[in-house]
Design an enzyme around this catalytic site. Structure first.
Site, PDB file in Angstrom:
ATOM      1  N   GLU A  85       0.829  -1.208   0.000  1.00 46.97           N
ATOM      2  CA  GLU A  85       0.000   0.000   0.000  1.00 46.97           C
ATOM      3  C   GLU A  85       0.861   1.255   0.000  1.00 46.97           C
ATOM      4  O   GLU A  85       0.605   2.208  -0.750  1.00 46.97           O
ATOM      5  CB  GLU A  85      -0.915  -0.016   1.225  1.00 46.97           C
ATOM      6  CG  GLU A  85      -1.746   1.240   1.418  1.00 46.97           C
ATOM      7  CD  GLU A  85      -2.839   1.416   0.380  1.00 46.97           C
ATOM      8  OE1 GLU A  85      -3.556   2.419   0.458  1.00 46.97           O
ATOM      9  OE2 GLU A  85      -2.971   0.558  -0.519  1.00 46.97           O
ATOM     10  N   HIS A  88       2.785   1.859  -3.289  1.00 46.51           N
ATOM     11  CA  HIS A  88       1.848   2.427  -4.264  1.00 46.51           C
ATOM     12  C   HIS A  88       1.651   3.917  -3.998  1.00 46.51           C
ATOM     13  O   HIS A  88       1.636   4.730  -4.930  1.00 46.51           O
ATOM     14  CB  HIS A  88       0.515   1.674  -4.173  1.00 46.51           C
ATOM     15  CG  HIS A  88      -0.525   2.195  -5.116  1.00 46.51           C
ATOM     16  ND1 HIS A  88      -1.832   2.401  -4.740  1.00 46.51           N
ATOM     17  CD2 HIS A  88      -0.449   2.582  -6.411  1.00 46.51           C
ATOM     18  CE1 HIS A  88      -2.523   2.872  -5.767  1.00 46.51           C
ATOM     19  NE2 HIS A  88      -1.703   3.000  -6.787  1.00 46.51           N
ATOM     20  N   HIS A 149     -11.757   4.981  -8.827  1.00 50.29           N
ATOM     21  CA  HIS A 149     -10.325   5.244  -8.638  1.00 50.29           C
ATOM     22  C   HIS A 149      -9.500   4.525  -9.706  1.00 50.29           C
ATOM     23  O   HIS A 149      -8.548   5.094 -10.274  1.00 50.29           O
ATOM     24  CB  HIS A 149      -9.903   4.784  -7.243  1.00 50.29           C
ATOM     25  CG  HIS A 149      -8.493   5.147  -6.884  1.00 50.29           C
ATOM     26  ND1 HIS A 149      -7.990   6.425  -7.005  1.00 50.29           N
ATOM     27  CD2 HIS A 149      -7.469   4.393  -6.399  1.00 50.29           C
ATOM     28  CE1 HIS A 149      -6.731   6.440  -6.616  1.00 50.29           C
ATOM     29  NE2 HIS A 149      -6.387   5.223  -6.249  1.00 50.29           N
ATOM     30  N   HIS A 262     -18.122  -9.442 -17.940  1.00 47.72           N
ATOM     31  CA  HIS A 262     -16.761  -9.037 -18.348  1.00 47.72           C
ATOM     32  C   HIS A 262     -16.258  -9.923 -19.484  1.00 47.72           C
ATOM     33  O   HIS A 262     -15.638  -9.437 -20.430  1.00 47.72           O
ATOM     34  CB  HIS A 262     -15.836  -9.122 -17.141  1.00 47.72           C
ATOM     35  CG  HIS A 262     -14.448  -8.608 -17.399  1.00 47.72           C
ATOM     36  ND1 HIS A 262     -14.189  -7.373 -17.937  1.00 47.72           N
ATOM     37  CD2 HIS A 262     -13.228  -9.179 -17.190  1.00 47.72           C
ATOM     38  CE1 HIS A 262     -12.886  -7.190 -18.054  1.00 47.72           C
ATOM     39  NE2 HIS A 262     -12.277  -8.279 -17.613  1.00 47.72           N
ATOM     40  N   HIS A 323      -2.053  -8.455 -16.927  1.00 48.01           N
ATOM     41  CA  HIS A 323      -3.366  -8.266 -17.560  1.00 48.01           C
ATOM     42  C   HIS A 323      -3.845  -6.828 -17.350  1.00 48.01           C
ATOM     43  O   HIS A 323      -4.399  -6.207 -18.262  1.00 48.01           O
ATOM     44  CB  HIS A 323      -4.360  -9.257 -16.964  1.00 48.01           C
ATOM     45  CG  HIS A 323      -5.695  -9.267 -17.648  1.00 48.01           C
ATOM     46  ND1 HIS A 323      -5.848  -9.533 -18.986  1.00 48.01           N
ATOM     47  CD2 HIS A 323      -6.946  -9.050 -17.166  1.00 48.01           C
ATOM     48  CE1 HIS A 323      -7.129  -9.480 -19.307  1.00 48.01           C
ATOM     49  NE2 HIS A 323      -7.819  -9.178 -18.225  1.00 48.01           N
TER      50      HIS A 323
END
Length: 362
Positions: A85, A88, A149, A262, A323
């Site tokens: 976290e 990032h 986000h 999806h 991906h």
């Protein structure tokens, strides 16, 4: 040697182009780090924002951990989840500083013809994106905020890439016939970009609701072509704020509905974009754009392969992160194509004058 005004303009444009390119590459890194953070379930590795348990980094010593757990008694310190976290956040913070530098440089040299309004808009959007990053934590991974986000990250990337193209990209030139052929493809390329955006939004909703592993076989789901699905709850955007959404709150039928949607979106996009690239290839190759069409096709094939591998191999971390990265790459490939054919226009030919028949006197 005396520098001219044109030399100064070129220097400022080249420097700003380099800044924009570095910011674009760093945004890709931030997107990948965000995917890594979600996939290792570290979205709440730090229960506060922008620090971590009130510290600038993850508390690790016994003394700091005791202080942290006294501050947040309902969130025990897990160092292995705190660091993804914070890494990032450090990368996102560095990107924000770079974007503000880019906007400031463009504004300072706005008289040199730089696209400073574009850069300022990105800076404003990054502020909004930071707010969503904060709400992601403070609202405990509320799916709506998490999905927005994620979309904001892809939007920031697209805006920075477009700025880079404006600063350093060279649009192709073509004769009247070829230009008109490319211009007629413009709406179809724009349609491809819309489909890519929709598919990214579906991917963001899939990630936000932990639905990536809802189906573990292909091409069926749980051995059925049309499994039990709950679309009403799967796509309920009125979910209440309050619970801790780490791990998701939806039923399995709701997650299956998201996952299958999806998949269907990926199928539609693959067919549409493949046919479009085949149709675009002859004119693009003649206009020295063939490599960009080939690049988009290669990214599409790789993305489909990674999506299949994710399902069959049950979301291995490296493939899942790749991906996400290639999802961004596919968006940039289509944006690049659209930008390069944007200058071409369909020629409106004037109607031929009517031939007036004259009667000859007898």
């Amino acid at each position: 040697m005396r520098t001219t005004a044109a030399d100064r303009r070129d220097h400022h444009r080249r420097f700003m182009a380099r800044l924009a390119l570095v910011a674009t590459v760093l945004t890709v890194v931030v997107v990948m780090l965000g995917a890594w953070t979600r996939l290792v379930h570290a979205g709440l590795g730090c229960p506060d924002w922008p620090g971590c348990y009130g510290f600038l980094s993850v508390p690790q010593s016994a003394e700091h951990i005791a202080i942290a757990e006294a501050r947040f008694p309902h969130a025990p310190v897990d160092v292995s989840k705190g660091w993804p976290e914070m890494i990032h956040r450090y990368a996102a913070g560095t990107l924000s500083l770079l974007v503000f530098t880019l906007a400031g440089y463009g504004f300072r040299h706005r008289r040199e013809g730089l696209p400073w309004k574009h850069a300022l808009f990105i800076a404003g959007f990054v502020v909004l994106q930071a707010a969503f990053g904060m709400w992601t934590v403070t609202l405990k991974l509320w799916p709506q905020v998490v999905a927005l986000h994620l979309l904001g990250g892809f939007t920031t990337l697209s805006l920075l890439f477009l700025l880079t193209l404006r600063l350093r990209g060279k649009q192709p030139k073509a004769g009247a016939r070829l230009a008109e052929a490319l211009a007629r493809m413009k709406p179809w390329v724009f349609g491809a970009m819309m489909l890519v955006i929709i598919q990214i939004a579906l991917g963001a909703w899939t990630a936000a609701n932990y639905a990536a592993v809802a189906c573990t076989d292909l091409p069926t789901c749980h051995g059925e072509w049309w499994p039990q699905m709950d679309f009403r709850h799967g796509f309920d955007i009125t979910q209440a704020v309050g619970p801790n959404y780490l791990g998701g709150q939806l039923t399995n039928d709701g997650r299956v509905a998201i996952h299958v949607t999806h998949r269907f979106g990926a199928l539609v996009l693959t067919i549409y974009l493949s046919l479009l690239l085949i149709r675009l290839w002859p004119a693009a190759r003649e206009a020295a754009m063939g490599r960009w069409v080939a690049l988009a096709g290669g990214v599409l094939l790789a993305q489909v392969a990674l999506g299949v591998a994710n399902v069959l191999m049950h979301i291995p971390l490296p493939i899942a992160v790749a991906h996400n990265a290639l999802g961004a790459g596919l968006l940039l490939a289509v944006v690049n194509l659209l930008w390069r054919i944007q200058p071409f226009h369909v020629v409106r030919r004037a109607p031929k004058p009517a031939r007036i028949k004259q009667e000859l006197p007898a």
